[in-house]
Design an enzyme around this catalytic site. Sequence first.
Site, mmCIF file in Angstrom:
data_model
loop_
_atom_site.group_PDB
_atom_site.id
_atom_site.type_symbol
_atom_site.label_atom_id
_atom_site.label_comp_id
_atom_site.label_asym_id
_atom_site.label_seq_id
_atom_site.Cartn_x
_atom_site.Cartn_y
_atom_site.Cartn_z
ATOM 1 N N TRP A 74 0.899 -1.160 0.000
ATOM 2 C CA TRP A 74 0.000 0.000 0.000
ATOM 3 C C TRP A 74 0.937 1.209 0.000
ATOM 4 O O TRP A 74 1.609 1.489 0.987
ATOM 5 C CB TRP A 74 -0.878 -0.010 1.244
ATOM 6 C CG TRP A 74 -1.896 1.096 1.272
ATOM 7 C CD1 TRP A 74 -3.128 1.090 0.705
ATOM 8 C CD2 TRP A 74 -1.763 2.372 1.902
ATOM 9 N NE1 TRP A 74 -3.761 2.281 0.937
ATOM 10 C CE2 TRP A 74 -2.955 3.088 1.665
ATOM 11 C CE3 TRP A 74 -0.743 2.995 2.631
ATOM 12 C CZ2 TRP A 74 -3.161 4.376 2.144
ATOM 13 C CZ3 TRP A 74 -0.958 4.289 3.104
ATOM 14 C CH2 TRP A 74 -2.164 4.958 2.865
ATOM 15 N N HIS A 516 -26.913 25.645 8.039
ATOM 16 C CA HIS A 516 -25.743 26.507 8.276
ATOM 17 C C HIS A 516 -24.691 26.360 7.186
ATOM 18 O O HIS A 516 -23.544 26.743 7.383
ATOM 19 C CB HIS A 516 -25.146 26.200 9.651
ATOM 20 C CG HIS A 516 -26.117 26.397 10.767
ATOM 21 N ND1 HIS A 516 -26.545 27.644 11.163
ATOM 22 C CD2 HIS A 516 -26.798 25.503 11.526
ATOM 23 C CE1 HIS A 516 -27.427 27.515 12.143
ATOM 24 N NE2 HIS A 516 -27.606 26.226 12.377
#
Length: 620
Positions: A74, A516
């Site tokens: 990885w 918001h």
Amino acid sequence: MCGIVGYIGYRNAVPMILDGLTKLEYRGYDSAGLSIQTGTTLSLRKAKGRVDELRKLVRQDPICGQVGIGHTRWATHGPATDINAHPHLGGDREVSVVHNGVIENYQTLKSQLETLGFRFYSQTDTEVIAHLIAHHLREQQKLEAPWPHTRTAIQVLEQTLAKLKGTYGLGVLFRDLSDCLLVARAGSPLVIGLGDGENFIASDAAPLSGHTDQVVYLSDHELALMTPEGVEILHRDTGRQNLAIQTLDPVSAESDKGDYAHFMLKEIFEQPMTVENALRGRLDEDEATAVFGGLNIDPQPLRNIDRVVLTACGTSWHAGLVGEYLLEEFARIPTEVEYASELRYRNPPMDRNTMIFAITQSGETADTLAAMRETQRKGHPSLAICNVVGSTIAREADGGIYLHAGTEVGVASTKAFTSQVTVLTLLALYLGRMRHLSHPAGQKMIEGLQQMPERIAETLQCYEQVKQIAEKYYDRENFLYLGRLYNFPVALEGALKLKEISYIHAEGYPAAEMKHGPIALVEERTPSVFVIPRGGIYPKVISNLEEVKARKGPVIAVACRGDERVKQLADHVIEIPDVEEYLQPLVASIPLQLLAYQIAVLRGCEVDRPRNLAKSVTVE
Ligand code: AGP
């Protein structure tokens, strides 16, 4: 991340290494490689892509030998390429190295080695280790240290490790030593498998199954000299160690997909069983409480706790948020949920009576481990809520609770989440009954929990309907996931599932926060997934839903069976059973897992192995 496998013995090492790497692909799968000691040389095969690519390469260009190391990567330093794949060779092909972890000072070391004439081919930090070993070997040879000789090899490795800053699990072969494999660990797990005339290494026990059930977990700052006949472990500070041999549980056939197209789908459908497993033996109906075998803490200190910190990453962090609500409601203990990656470097004031729970499926997440160690260093009892038995966090915690969910293979965590939430509910019951929770209230919780496997099984029946919804929206670019109170973490988890496997941008929000800012995203092509089962603030969430509809945003609602109000408002309603509010995450998360799964399938994504991710995040 990254997986390491190694073999030393009397058989050809290649098949064992290839099979082992396949079992470790969950740790990383962008390239793979192996190196074999052939007596006089170190042969190498490396390929970009899955372990199957490496397998093809070995078929076309076979190698064989009785000592070898392999790696599935990885990428951390440098992209996924054949050259950056491990193993890496050091010096004049004198050494080969596989590495899991991150070397933080590799740039400095690289410059020093370049000055000494070492040539680098890859962009990795690992090649530095290989050349550094070769450099120290040459220095030892100048000093006329015996060579080839295992003692010199150990000395050279110790000198190398002393220069590394960062984390590593290492496997090392020497060209001139045909019967020796060296391994070392600092921060990245390694397990040694003991056989008869053969020995093994791996990043976790999975590749050892079928070969041996006798294992030794290497601890930090230990290195091991492995030969076909034996293993010797040396600690950096305390020298030679006794082998602490453990016997592995027989591995079941869990890593088989059965009739399911993907592990993720199989694991979603396992949840009635995995939640039942998390509850098994843990409900005391007479005392109306929960029982745990492994907390390792007496009731009195537990009664004295005046603060709980839950620390975790990703999905486990979302489970922690549900845990916060549960512990505060039922045990009345102030609770905070900390990202482990933040907690490890923050220094929040913590009273003496603060207890830490590290929540982790794998038990190997580097940030969670570091956060737990940090709190242990400061003297706080640190327990684990963990799935993988024998993992580093499970072993280092002062006590803990296992999930018993069985192996989770899909990179997208599903069954671990519901098991974590189940265990946290049990914990809230247990701590609640030590404090403010009455016997009848405890009994009611037990009754609710006992019904959950069945309620989850009922919820799973929505799959066909979810498929139709997925057909309609799988080509969208953005999704919003909205929920309140116990269902806010469910919304976050739903968004994470969609993001990680379908690569669609998705945001989870407390439904009322939408106005918001995120409401600006609402338009005809942006679906909002509302988690809106009945509960104390149901009318408020209805208002939030109406606000989205007023802006022509399509709404997919997860609501209680028979909810006519939601049916009138939403474009689609996925019905879930009507359960107590604190149990809703256990059912409401199921349709969201299925929706993410189905959308990813329709987009042709690799569901079990999404891009850029790995199952176990063992780097910082
Ligand atoms: C979940 O789908 C993820 N792949 C990821 O967020 C995961 O939950 C996280 O890395 C934590 O892992 P752990 O539970 O093994 O510690």
